[in-house]
Design an enzyme around this catalytic site. Structure first.
Site, PDB file in Angstrom:
ATOM      1  CG  HIS A 234      -0.555   0.264   2.555  1.00  0.00           C
ATOM      2  ND1 HIS A 234      -0.473   1.368   2.986  1.00  0.00           N
ATOM      3  CD2 HIS A 234      -0.176  -0.541   3.487  1.00  0.00           C
ATOM      4  CE1 HIS A 234      -0.119   1.445   4.287  1.00  0.00           C
ATOM      5  NE2 HIS A 234       0.204   0.069   4.651  1.00  0.00           N
TER       6      HIS A 234
ATOM      7  CG  ASP B  93       1.855   1.595   8.140  1.00  0.00           C
ATOM      8  OD1 ASP B  93       1.642   0.953   6.930  1.00  0.00           O
ATOM      9  OD2 ASP B  93       1.002   1.894   9.010  1.00  0.00           O
TER      10      ASP B  93
ATOM     11  CD  GLU C  62      -3.218  -1.054   4.692  1.00  0.00           C
ATOM     12  OE1 GLU C  62      -3.101  -1.894   5.403  1.00  0.00           O
ATOM     13  OE2 GLU C  62      -3.241   0.026   5.137  1.00  0.00           O
ATOM     14  CD  GLU C  63      -2.679   2.806   7.106  1.00  0.00           C
ATOM     15  OE1 GLU C  63      -3.185   2.142   7.955  1.00  0.00           O
ATOM     16  OE2 GLU C  63      -1.355   2.436   7.043  1.00  0.00           O
TER      17      GLU C  63
ATOM     18  CG  ASP D  60       1.503  -3.284   5.457  1.00  0.00           C
ATOM     19  OD1 ASP D  60       1.895  -2.135   5.742  1.00  0.00           O
ATOM     20  OD2 ASP D  60       0.039  -3.288   5.452  1.00  0.00           O
TER      21      ASP D  60
ATOM     22  CG  HIS E  82      -1.271   4.173  12.223  1.00  0.00           C
ATOM     23  ND1 HIS E  82      -2.521   3.685  12.101  1.00  0.00           N
ATOM     24  CD2 HIS E  82      -0.599   3.390  10.854  1.00  0.00           C
ATOM     25  CE1 HIS E  82      -2.808   2.506  11.188  1.00  0.00           C
ATOM     26  NE2 HIS E  82      -1.406   2.672  10.564  1.00  0.00           N
TER      27      HIS E  82
END
Length: 526
Positions: free
Chosen positions: A272, A284, A316-317, A345, A445
């Site tokens: 992603h 990420d 994707e998130e 990922d 994140h």
């Protein structure tokens, strides 16, 4: 690969702006897997991460789908792949764009308390915007073993919540279903506690969740112990305030296909491309995106027996929306041509583990095995790590990444994962070094998933300790990234020439391919 690079040298090479004129390292000199693996260097992968960081810097410090930073990232990938001779398709689709700009969560009575974002609570992705104040009303909680919760899954669960805050337990149905039911019952806000059905941190600790789509009331997640404490507090009133955006936006997947190979035997590799709105997403999933990009560029003249197809997924998130859209768009015939899918990922987590997707369910925990052929994909990765004398961990098919729609429709899959929010154990340290009691990615994140984590809010003491243990470039462990990029090249090179180990896939029972829904992404939906 050889790890003899300086970040400054990579930055000098990555003259990405304008027409994205990035200097190309020498391509693979032959058709063998060894040639491809040797040609993929750490410097080559890092130049793409430098590009992603620069793109984020120029676009609000994010590369989230639905933002200019994502579009510019897609431009970068598509431009390089076209220049390398691949047939590139940009596949647009709509998705629910959700972001959390600010929040607060306080206990008003009986004991005034200010809770800390990302420590005591997390705003659920796609939460409603606004402020909710009221009494906390438990909703069908199951607080004794085995905690088989279906809290909030039925409209009848919500007794006395109108005008108040619903306390709901994870389990039984999606978070979005629970929050929507609470809103329909008149709740002004939602707290979703972890389930507590096992002693594992994934079912006890604070979790990052998504509602899957916009909900009209503020909604936060808390740990299981915090939820139990709330349920046992008489006269509990709280205020939840969330400054959020939840709306439908457009984004895209970038798909690139090789010139060579049998078009009836497609070997597909994906990662992603989007970050979360909070940051640039250098680990990420800049690492996975950069890793497969460099492998693809080095393989551009590989005369493979099988067709190579590379994908950079959008949204994707936001619940695996891009990969799900792609799989659902395939005809039955096109679906059958994809013989396997490789997913990458987060392959450079700073406090890493070498996770390999558990295709045969040898670990016997969590989800079962992948579709037939997944075990054979796992074996390719296991052989690679054995040659490097590196231990591996069985990474469960939890549905948290873009392999989900593929295995959900019977396509065998495999890949790598170096860890996210889960804390490293003492046993992990014995295998890979690093810091026990610290997340595999302490900036997961967050804005500090960047080339300057400490400047962007990371715990300076933690990163100082990590830098004593490892060589980091920003929020990326160079040894993990270096090794995993070689593993990516080895798998792609192996299956490019030979898929005989992958058993034939039976045709679907019906006349139409079953469609799949987005499952979870890194932010869980249930």
């Amino acid at each position: 690969m050889v790890s003899r690079i300086k970040l400054g040298a990579v930055a000098a090479a990555a003259t990405l702006l304008g027409g994205f004129g990035v200097a190309q390292p020498a391509q693979a000199s032959g058709n063998s897997t060894k040639d491809l693996t040797t040609s993929v260097t750490l410097a080559g992968v890092l130049r793409h991460l430098v590009a992603f960081q620069a793109i984020a810097k120029l676009n609000g410090d994010t590369r989230a789908s639905g933002t200019p930073g994502y579009t510019r990232s897609a431009d970068y990938v598509a431009t390089l792949m076209r220049a390398a001779g691949y047939q590139v398709t940009r596949q647009p689709f709509p998705f629910n764009f959700c972001s959390d700009d600010a929040s607060s969560f306080t206990q008003n009575t009986p004991t005034p308390t200010a809770y800390v974002d990302q420590v005591d609570y997390d705003v659920l992705d796609c939460s409603g915007n606004g402020t909710a104040t009221g009494a906390v009303v438990p909703v069908d909680l199951q607080l004794t073993t085995p905690n088989t919760s279906t809290s909030g899954c039925e409209a009848g669960d919500f007794v006395g919540v109108s005008g108040n805050i619903a306390l709901i337990q994870r389990g039984g149905c999606g978070f979005g279903v629970k929050a929507t039911n609470a809103q329909a019952a008149g709740a002004t806000g939602v707290i979703i506690m972890n389930q507590g059905d096992t002693t594992g941190p994934d079912r006890q600790d604070l979790f990052l969740g998504t509602l899957g789509g916009p909900v009209g009331i503020p909604a936060v997640a808390v740990s299981y112990p915090q939820g139990v404490a709330f349920a046992g507090t008489a006269g509990l009133t709280v205020t939840i305030s969330a400054d959020t955006v939840a709306e439908v936006r457009q984004t895209e997947n970038v798909i690139a296909e090789s010139r060579y190979g049998n078009a009836d035997n497609v070997v597909m590799t994906g990662a992603h491309l989007d970050s979360v709105p909070e940051g640039p997403g250098i680990n990420d999933n800049g690492t996975g995106s950069a890793g497969i990009l460099e492998v693809a560029l080095q393989a551009r003249n590989l005369k493979s027996k099988n067709k190579l197809r590379f994908a950079w997924w959008g949204a994707e998130e936001a619940n695996l929306v891009g990969s799900t859209f792609y799989v659902n768009s395939l005809s039955e015939a096109e679906h059958a041509k994809i013989k396997l899918y490789l997913n990458f990922d987060m392959i450079g987590s700073p406090n890493y583990t070498f996770g390999v997707y558990d295709g045969d369910d040898s670990d016997a925990t969590g989800a079962g095995p992948g579709p037939a052929g997944s075990a054979q994909i796992e074996q390719v990765f296991q052989r690679f790590f054995a040659t490097r004398k590196q231990a591996t961990a069985a990474s469960d098919f939890t549905g948290r990444s873009d392999y989900g729609p593929f295995i959900g429709t019977g396509i065998p899959a495999g890949g790598l994962f170096t860890g996210a929010e889960v804390e490293k154990t003492a046993d992990d340290v014995a295998k890979w070094g690093g810091l026990a009691g610290v997340a595999y990615d302490p900036c997961y994140h967050e804005a500090c998933d960047s080339f300057t984590p400490e400047r962007d809010g990371a715990d300076k003491a933690v990163y100082a300790q990590l830098r004593k243990k490892y060589k980091l470039v920003g929020n990326v462990n160079t040894f993990a990234l270096d090794t995993n990029a070689d593993a990516v090249a080895t798998a792609v090179g192996t299956f490019a020439q030979d898929i005989s180990s992958i058993p034939p896939r039976p045709a679907p029972a019906g006349t139409a391919l079953a469609r799949v829904s987005g499952t979870s992404g890194h932010g869980l939906v249930e």
